[in-house]
Design an enzyme around this catalytic site. Structure first.
Site, PDB file in Angstrom:
ATOM      1  N   THR A   1      -9.466   5.559 -42.207  1.00 37.45           N
ATOM      2  CA  THR A   1      -8.857   5.593 -40.869  1.00 37.45           C
ATOM      3  C   THR A   1      -9.884   5.295 -39.781  1.00 37.45           C
ATOM      4  O   THR A   1      -9.530   5.010 -38.642  1.00 37.45           O
ATOM      5  CB  THR A   1      -8.211   6.965 -40.602  1.00 37.45           C
TER       6      THR A   1
ATOM      7  N   HIS B   1     -16.929  11.978 -40.453  1.00 37.60           N
ATOM      8  CA  HIS B   1     -17.522  12.996 -39.583  1.00 37.60           C
ATOM      9  C   HIS B   1     -17.780  14.237 -40.430  1.00 37.60           C
ATOM     10  O   HIS B   1     -17.438  14.274 -41.618  1.00 37.60           O
ATOM     11  CB  HIS B   1     -16.644  13.282 -38.364  1.00 37.60           C
TER      12      HIS B   1
ATOM     13  N   HIS C   1     -15.093  15.748 -42.654  1.00 34.34           N
ATOM     14  CA  HIS C   1     -14.867  15.054 -43.927  1.00 34.34           C
ATOM     15  C   HIS C   1     -15.889  15.477 -44.975  1.00 34.34           C
ATOM     16  O   HIS C   1     -15.613  15.464 -46.171  1.00 34.34           O
ATOM     17  CB  HIS C   1     -15.031  13.525 -43.760  1.00 34.34           C
TER      18      HIS C   1
ATOM     19  N   LYS D   1      -0.388  17.012 -37.095  1.00 35.14           N
ATOM     20  CA  LYS D   1      -0.367  16.785 -35.643  1.00 35.14           C
ATOM     21  C   LYS D   1       1.023  16.483 -35.102  1.00 35.14           C
ATOM     22  O   LYS D   1       1.193  16.138 -33.942  1.00 35.14           O
ATOM     23  CB  LYS D   1      -1.313  15.631 -35.300  1.00 35.14           C
TER      24      LYS D   1
ATOM     25  N   ARG E   1       1.005   8.456 -37.639  1.00 34.12           N
ATOM     26  CA  ARG E   1      -0.233   7.720 -37.426  1.00 34.12           C
ATOM     27  C   ARG E   1       0.094   6.268 -37.073  1.00 34.12           C
ATOM     28  O   ARG E   1       1.033   5.692 -37.613  1.00 34.12           O
ATOM     29  CB  ARG E   1      -1.099   7.730 -38.685  1.00 34.12           C
TER      30      ARG E   1
ATOM     31  N   GLN F   1      -0.618   9.202 -53.681  1.00 39.40           N
ATOM     32  CA  GLN F   1      -1.796   9.965 -54.076  1.00 39.40           C
ATOM     33  C   GLN F   1      -1.647  10.486 -55.511  1.00 39.40           C
ATOM     34  O   GLN F   1      -2.622  10.569 -56.261  1.00 39.40           O
ATOM     35  CB  GLN F   1      -2.055  11.129 -53.115  1.00 39.40           C
TER      36      GLN F   1
ATOM     37  N   ASP G   1      -5.563  21.406 -46.914  1.00 38.75           N
ATOM     38  CA  ASP G   1      -4.339  20.687 -46.544  1.00 38.75           C
ATOM     39  C   ASP G   1      -3.886  19.709 -47.635  1.00 38.75           C
ATOM     40  O   ASP G   1      -2.794  19.148 -47.554  1.00 38.75           O
ATOM     41  CB  ASP G   1      -4.547  19.935 -45.224  1.00 38.75           C
TER      42      ASP G   1
ATOM     43  N   LYS H   1     -11.839  25.369 -34.520  1.00 37.66           N
ATOM     44  CA  LYS H   1     -12.057  24.483 -35.663  1.00 37.66           C
ATOM     45  C   LYS H   1     -13.503  24.015 -35.717  1.00 37.66           C
ATOM     46  O   LYS H   1     -14.090  23.626 -34.705  1.00 37.66           O
ATOM     47  CB  LYS H   1     -11.104  23.286 -35.573  1.00 37.66           C
TER      48      LYS H   1
ATOM     49  N   LYS I   1     -16.077  20.153 -34.198  1.00 42.41           N
ATOM     50  CA  LYS I   1     -15.780  19.515 -32.918  1.00 42.41           C
ATOM     51  C   LYS I   1     -16.757  20.020 -31.859  1.00 42.41           C
ATOM     52  O   LYS I   1     -17.152  21.185 -31.853  1.00 42.41           O
ATOM     53  CB  LYS I   1     -14.352  19.827 -32.468  1.00 42.41           C
ATOM     54  N   THR I   2     -17.159  19.151 -30.958  1.00 40.97           N
ATOM     55  CA  THR I   2     -18.003  19.531 -29.827  1.00 40.97           C
ATOM     56  C   THR I   2     -17.321  19.046 -28.558  1.00 40.97           C
ATOM     57  O   THR I   2     -16.281  18.382 -28.601  1.00 40.97           O
ATOM     58  CB  THR I   2     -19.392  18.876 -29.924  1.00 40.97           C
TER      59      THR I   2
END
Length: 418
Positions: free
Chosen positions: A41, A46, A49, A83, A87, A170, A191, A228, A231-232
């Site tokens: 994607t 990051h 992952h 979300k 997508r 999958q 998830d 979470k 994240k920053t």
């Protein structure tokens, strides 16, 4: 062979296992094939992952056969997320570009031993519509699919048939890898539980209920404050050095909360139990030394970017803290000053006071003169108190930068227009 499940338990890295006793027995008997997948994607992973892939790395280090699936096929239809939205489908050109970038990252992280990287586009793209419906669609119960959490959470707002079929694709991956690569274990984030169990169900329907296929997931990682992980304020922390510089990457780990650092040492480093126990004691007795955080930053940055990147990050950190910036390289300045106030300046020499005002580092000549005379202005690490000093931007850092410090900590980067 190392008891990798016991190791994962100690690291609090196990969430769910489909058959723990059966899997433990299998792992003790032979080198087992296992896989973890990622969809292209984006053109970089990051650190969110990275979590399941750290677990895959532990299996690899214990002698098992790690497989990474780059989801060129699944990525082309979109994984249903939590979300509550579809997508946006990417072009195949973008997907193929991202595949290449992710493959290069994986090779850098996993090396060549006990690792196989495959792309599910290679087999999913060969299935035609009628074959998909006859060979696979008939084996999936609609009610079971609807009850999978990732689908059930989307039913109120709606989910397309495209994303709804993701779990079938999958599942086909797991079956394909079992048959072609002798892969018997799939691992993933919490998830992914529904998709993993769907794959095991498919294998049992197609190959028989006695065929050994297992799944395990890792817990959802939250920080001590309940937010979470990963994240920053500036967004995700990427493994790509162009998106998140090694210095920023190092600083992210260095700045972790005392309440989280031991958990991250267990997840993201290969330090043993005795080493982590020592660091845990240091957090309790000498938290001000931040030995655990420095170790975490060093270990993870070395794993992702190499030892040289750690040395650079430490050099930049020391220079910014002490103000001794004159010995920084151009590359180190690019990293360390990436998010600092930046101005573009000409290469022409000019009076320091005039230069500071013209480039909006000082609001007025009166304030500029006052700051210079009071010793509050540093140019490239050198205090300048001479009102008649002439600043020549072409003379420092290969003529590319001028570093200005006002007061103790306020830095400005002046980029010299070539």
């Amino acid at each position: 062979m190392q008891d990798v499940l016991a190791e994962l338990k100690w690291r609090d890295a196990l969430n769910q296992i489909t058959d723990e006793e059966g899997l433990a027995k299998l792992l003790s008997e032979k080198s087992v094939g296992l896989y973890c997948g990622v969809d292209p994607t984006g053109d970089s992973l990051h650190i969110g992952h990275l979590i399941p892939f750290m677990m895959l790395k532990r299996f690899q280090m214990a002698g098992h056969r790690a497989h990474i699936v780059i989801g060129g096929g699944t990525g082309s239809i979109g994984d249903p997320s939590g979300k509550n939205s579809e997508r946006k489908l990417q072009s195949m050109e973008t997907i193929h570009h991202n595949e290449q970038c992710l493959t290069a990252q994986m090779k850098a992280l996993f090396g060549q031993d006990n690792i196989t990287i495959v792309n599910n586009y290679d087999w999913l793209s060969k299935i035609d519509l009628l074959g998909f419906l006859r060979d696979y669609g008939k084996l999936f119960n609609l009610n079971t699919m609807l009850n999978k959490e990732v689908v059930a959470s989307r039913l109120e707002v709606g989910i397309s048939y495209t994303e709804f079929t993701y779990q079938i694709l999958q599942s086909i991956d797991f079956h394909h890898l079992l048959k072609q690569n002798d892969v018997q274990l799939q691992i993933g984030g919490a998830d992914q539980w529904g998709n993993i169990t769907a794959g095991i169900d498919l294998i049992h329907r197609m190959e028989g209920s006695d065929v050994q296929a297992y799944g395990l997931t890792i817990p959802l990682m939250l920080k001590a404050d309940g937010t979470k992980f990963g994240k920053t304020a500036g967004g995700a922390v990427w493994l790509d050095a162009e998106k998140t510089t090694p210095y920023e990457f190092y600083q992210f780990w260095l700045n972790q909360d005392d309440r989280d650092v031991i958990k991250y040492l267990k997840y993201f480093t290969f330090l043993d139990q005795a080493q982590i126990a020592h660091l845990e004691e240091q957090v309790k007795t000498c938290p001000e030394k931040r030995e655990a955080q420095r170790t975490l930053a060093t270990e993870v940055t070395t794993f992702v970017h190499g030892a040289k990147a750690v040395q650079q990050a430490q050099h930049i950190s020391k220079a910014l803290f002490s103000g001794e910036v004159k010995d920084l390289t151009v590359e180190e300045i690019e990293q360390g000053f990436k998010n600092m106030p930046t101005v573009h300046v000409s290469s022409q020499a000019a009076n320091l006071v005039d230069w500071l005002v013209a480039n909006r580092i000082e609001p007025s000549k009166r304030q500029a003169r006052e700051d210079v005379q009071n010793g509050a202005i540093y140019i490239n690490g050198q205090r300048q108190q001479d009102l008649d000093f002439v600043l020549d931007p072409s003379k420092s850092f290969d003529g590319k930068f001028v570093i200005v410090r006002r007061g103790k900590k306020k830095y400005f980067l002046a980029r010299v227009d070539q």
